[in-house]
Design an enzyme around this catalytic site. Structure first.
Site, PDB file in Angstrom:
ATOM      1  CE  LYS A   5      -3.829  -1.829   2.625  1.00 12.57           C
ATOM      2  NZ  LYS A   5      -4.884  -1.663   1.658  1.00 12.57           N
TER       3      LYS A   5
ATOM      4  NE  ARG B  64     -10.783 -10.136  -1.768  1.00  9.83           N
ATOM      5  CZ  ARG B  64     -10.980  -9.035  -2.603  1.00  9.83           C
ATOM      6  NH1 ARG B  64     -11.366  -9.594  -3.621  1.00  9.83           N
ATOM      7  NH2 ARG B  64     -11.155  -7.890  -2.421  1.00  9.83           N
TER       8      ARG B  64
HETATM    9  N1  BES Z   1      -7.969  -3.833   4.520  1.00  9.92           N
HETATM   10  C1  BES Z   1      -8.368  -3.409   3.154  1.00  9.92           C
HETATM   11  C2  BES Z   1      -9.640  -2.786   2.876  1.00  9.92           C
HETATM   12  C3  BES Z   1      -9.649  -1.422   3.393  1.00  9.92           C
HETATM   13  C4  BES Z   1      -9.364  -0.335   2.821  1.00  9.92           C
HETATM   14  C5  BES Z   1     -10.510  -1.267   5.042  1.00  9.92           C
HETATM   15  C6  BES Z   1      -9.603   0.880   3.339  1.00  9.92           C
HETATM   16  C7  BES Z   1     -10.542   0.011   5.447  1.00  9.92           C
HETATM   17  C8  BES Z   1     -10.210   1.019   4.793  1.00  9.92           C
HETATM   18  C9  BES Z   1      -8.310  -4.777   2.135  1.00  9.92           C
HETATM   19  O1  BES Z   1      -7.484  -5.932   2.626  1.00  9.92           O
HETATM   20  C10 BES Z   1      -7.703  -4.464   1.046  1.00  9.92           C
HETATM   21  O2  BES Z   1      -6.505  -3.862   0.786  1.00  9.92           O
HETATM   22  N2  BES Z   1      -8.630  -4.175  -0.080  1.00  9.92           N
HETATM   23  C11 BES Z   1      -8.231  -3.972  -1.427  1.00  9.92           C
HETATM   24  C12 BES Z   1      -8.704  -5.115  -2.444  1.00  9.92           C
HETATM   25  C13 BES Z   1      -8.163  -4.642  -3.681  1.00  9.92           C
HETATM   26  C14 BES Z   1      -6.543  -4.946  -3.931  1.00  9.92           C
HETATM   27  C15 BES Z   1      -8.933  -5.490  -4.677  1.00  9.92           C
HETATM   28  C16 BES Z   1      -8.668  -2.675  -1.662  1.00  9.92           C
HETATM   29  O3  BES Z   1      -9.904  -2.373  -1.205  1.00  9.92           O
HETATM   30  O4  BES Z   1      -8.133  -1.723  -2.192  1.00  9.92           O
HETATM   31 MN    MN Z   2      -5.369  -5.526   2.081  1.00 10.41          MN
END
Ligand code: BES
Ligand code: MN
Ligand code: ZN
Length: 492
Positions: free
Chosen positions: A269, A343
Site C-alpha cells: 500500500k 477474503r
Molecule cells: N483492509 C483493506 C480494505 C480497507 C481499505 C479497509 C480501506 C478499510 C479502509 C483490504 O485488505 C484491501 O486492501 N482491499 C483492497 C482490495 C483490492 C486489492 C482488490 C482494496 O480495497 O483496495
Molecule cells: Mn489488504
C-alpha cells in the site's frame, strides 16, 4: 463510568441535567428551582440560542447555598419517536461534561414519563461516549483528563436497574472491541489477540480453542497461511464458544477478519495513511466483543465465533502476486494481489467453521474493501447475503441498534469476474464493483443450504469524527448489532 438509578436527586456536588422537549413548558421542567433561578436559566438558555434541538445543550450556573451548581438543559427535539432519541441525549451530556471538572452527573427525568428501557439506553450512551484509551499518554495535561466518574439517572420508570444489566454487558463488549481495535499492531498481533481474549473471556465461561500455524498446516489452511507467511508474527485461528442454548442445538457462527496489520504485502500500500491498517482486525474485534457481551449477559443461545488472525507483511518469504494456493476447502486460488488478503483468511475460516460446527447460520464481519467506503461512505456497512430472511433479521437489528446495514447485490455475473486462467478462482476482480467481487469470492466457500451474510464494515470500524456513542477512533461497530441479532432470533 459508574451508573446508578435513583428515585430522588442525591445530595452533594453534581451537575444537574434536565431534558426538555420542544413543547414542554420550561417553567414546569424547572419547577424544583427557586423562582429567581427559573428566570436565570430560561434567559441563559435563550442567550445561548438553545432551541431544544435533540442533543443540544445550554449551561447555567446557579447558586446553591455557598456552592454553585452547573445546570444543563438538554434538548429532546420535538419528535417523540425519533430513533435513538435517548442515546443522543446521553451521548451529548457526556461529550459536554467528560473533561469539565464535574465528577458526577445527575440526569433528572422526573415528570417526563421515560420507560426503564429508555433510561437504560440513555445511561448506556453516556457511558459508551466516555470510553477512552489513554494508556500511552504519559504527558497528558491535567485539563484534558476525564473527570466524570458517575451518572445517576433519577425518576426513570420501574425496572431501570434490570434493563441496565444487559446494557452493561453490551458496554463491556463494546469497550473490549474498541480496545482491541485501538491497540497498535506492535501490541496486538495474532498471538496477543488470542491472549487478550483468553484473559477477558475465560472468566466469563467462554470456551477457547486455538489453532496454531503447525496445526493449520496439517489441516491445509493454505489460503490463510499464505497471507501470514511474510510476517514474523505467526497466524492463529481463534475459536470462542458460548453454549448458553440447548444441548446439541446447531450454533450461530460469527466469523471475523483479523488482519492485525495490513501493509498490502508485496502488493504494498502507499505510505500515506497506512497506519490506519492497524484496525484491519475490526471484524475479529467486533466478533470478540460480541462474545463478551453475550457471555456477560448469559445469552441463552449457542454461538461459535472464529477470528482469522494474521499479519500481512512484505518479506523475502511473503507470497507473491501470481502464487497459487490451495485453500482448506480444496479449491485453488490465484493470488493476483496480495492486498486482497481478507477474503483469503476468511475463506479458510468459513470452511473450517462449517466442517467443525455445522452452523445454522453464518455471519462474517470484515474491513474487507476500500470500495465499500466509496459506495456507502461512513453511514452504513454493506450486507451481502444468500438468504433474504437472514438479511432481514440483520438489517432490522442494525436499524434498532444504530449499526446500520445496506443490502448489496451478488450473482453469477459478478462471480464470473473472478475466474482464473490457472486456478479455480483469482482473489481480485476488476476495480469496478470491488466489494461485490469480494463477497462472491467468500460465497464460493459457503456450502449449499447454509444461510450466510457478509458484512463489509470497512467504512464503519473507525471514525475520524465523534458521534453520540463514540469519540474519534474505534467505534465498536457490529457489537450491538450482533448482540441484538442473537437476542431477537436465537434465544430460547
Ligand atoms: N483492509 C483493506 C480494505 C480497507 C481499505 C479497509 C480501506 C478499510 C479502509 C483490504 O485488505 C484491501 O486492501 N482491499 C483492497 C482490495 C483490492 C486489492 C482488490 C482494496 O480495497 O483496495
Ligand atoms: Mn489488504
Ligand atoms: Zn485488509
Amino acid at each position: 463510568m459508574n451508573v446508578r438509578f435513583a428515585s430522588d436527586r442525591p445530595t452533594g456536588a453534581y451537575a444537574l441535567a434536565l431534558p426538555v422537549r420542544g413543547d414542554d413548558l420550561l417553567t414546569d421542567r424547572l419547577a424544583s428551582l427557586p423562582a429567581s433561578d427559573r428566570t436565570l436559566v430560561a434567559r441563559a438558555a435563550e442567550s445561548q440560542r438553545f432551541e431544544r434541538e435533540l442533543g443540544a445543550v445550554a449551561e447555567t450556573f446557579v447558586a446553591e447555598g455557598d456552592a454553585v451548581r452547573r445546570l444543563i438543559l438538554v434538548g429532546l427535539g420535538s419528535s417523540r419517536d425519533e430513533a435513538a432519541l435517548w442515546e443522543r441525549v446521553g451521548g451529548a451530556l457526556t461529550a459536554k461534561l467528560l473533561t469539565s471538572g464535574e465528577t458526577r452527573l445527575v440526569v433528572d427525568l422526573t415528570g417526563l414519563d421515560v420507560s426503564a428501557a429508555d433510561a437504560a439506553r440513555l445511561a448506556f450512551a453516556a457511558a459508551a461516549r466516555s470510553w477512552r484509551y489513554d494508556i500511552y499518554r504519559t504527558k497528558q495535561p491535567k485539563k484534558q483528563k476525564p473527570t466524570l466518574e458517575e451518572i445517576v439517572v433519577v425518576g426513570a420508570g420501574e425496572g431501570a436497574e434490570g434493563a441496565w444489566g444487559d446494557q452493561q454487558a453490551l458496554l463491556d463488549g463494546l469497550s473490549f472491541t474498541r480496545e482491541l481495535v485501538t491497540e497498535p499492531a506492535n501490541i496486538i498481533y495474532p498471538e496477543t489477540f488470542v491472549e487478550r481474549c483468553r484473559k477477558r473471556m475465560e472468566p466469563l465461561g467462554v470456551e477457547i480453542e486455538v489453532l496454531d500455524e503447525k496445526r493449520m498446516a496439517e489441516l491445509g489452511f493454505g489460503a490463510l497461511l499464505g497471507v501470514g507467511q511474510g510476517s514474523v508474527r505467526p497466524p492463529r485461528l481463534l475459536v470462542l464458544k458460548w453454549n448458553g442454548g440447548g444441548e446439541g442445538g446447531k450454533p450461530v457462527a460469527l466469523v471475523g477478519k483479523g488482519i492485525t496489520f495490513d501493509t498490502g504485502g508485496i502488493s504494498i500500500k502507499p505510505a500515506a495513511g497506512m497506519e490506519s491498517m492497524k484496525w484491519d482486525m475490526g471484524g475479529a474485534g467486533a466478533v470478540a466483543g460480541a462474545m463478551v457481551a453475550l457471555a456477560s449477559r448469559k445469552a441463552r443461545a449457542n454461538i461459535v465465533a472464529v477470528c482469522a488472525l494474521a499479519e500481512n507483511m512484505p518479506d523475502g518469504n511473503a507470497q507473491r502476486p501470481g502464487d497459487v494456493v490451495t485453500s482448506l476447502s480444496g479449491q485453488t486460488i490465484e493470488v493476483i494481489n496480495t492486498d486482497a488478503e481478507g477474503r483469503l483468511v476468511l475463506g479458510d475460516a468459513l470452511t473450517w467453521v462449517q466442517r467443525e460446527h455445522k452452523p445454522e447460520v453464518i455471519v462474517d464481519l470484515a474491513t474487507l474493501t476500500g470500495a465499500m467506503v466509496i459506495s456507502l461512505g461512513h453511514e452504513y456497512a454493506g450486507i451481502f447475503s444468500n438468504d433474504d430472511g437472514l438479511a432481514g433479521q440483520l438489517i432490522a437489528a442494525g436499524t434498532e441498534t444504530g449499526d446500520r446495514l445496506w443490502r448489496m447485490p451478488m450473482g453469477d455475473a459478478y462471480d464470473k469476474l473472478i475466474e482464473s486462467p490457472i486456478a479455480d478462482m483469482k482473489n481480485v476482480g476488476p476495480r469496478e464493483g470491488g466489494s461485490i467481487t469480494a463477497a462472491v469470492f467468500l460465497q464460493r466457500f459457503i456450502e449449499s443450504g447454509v444461510a450466510w451474510a457478509h458484512l463489509d464494515i470497512a467504512g464503519m470500524a473507525w471514525s475520524d469524527k465523534a458521534a453520540s456513542l463514540y469519540d474519534k477512533g474505534a467505534t465498536g461497530f457490529g457489537v450491538a448489532l450482533l448482540d441484538r441479532f442473537v437476542a431477537a432470533n436465537f434465544e430460547r
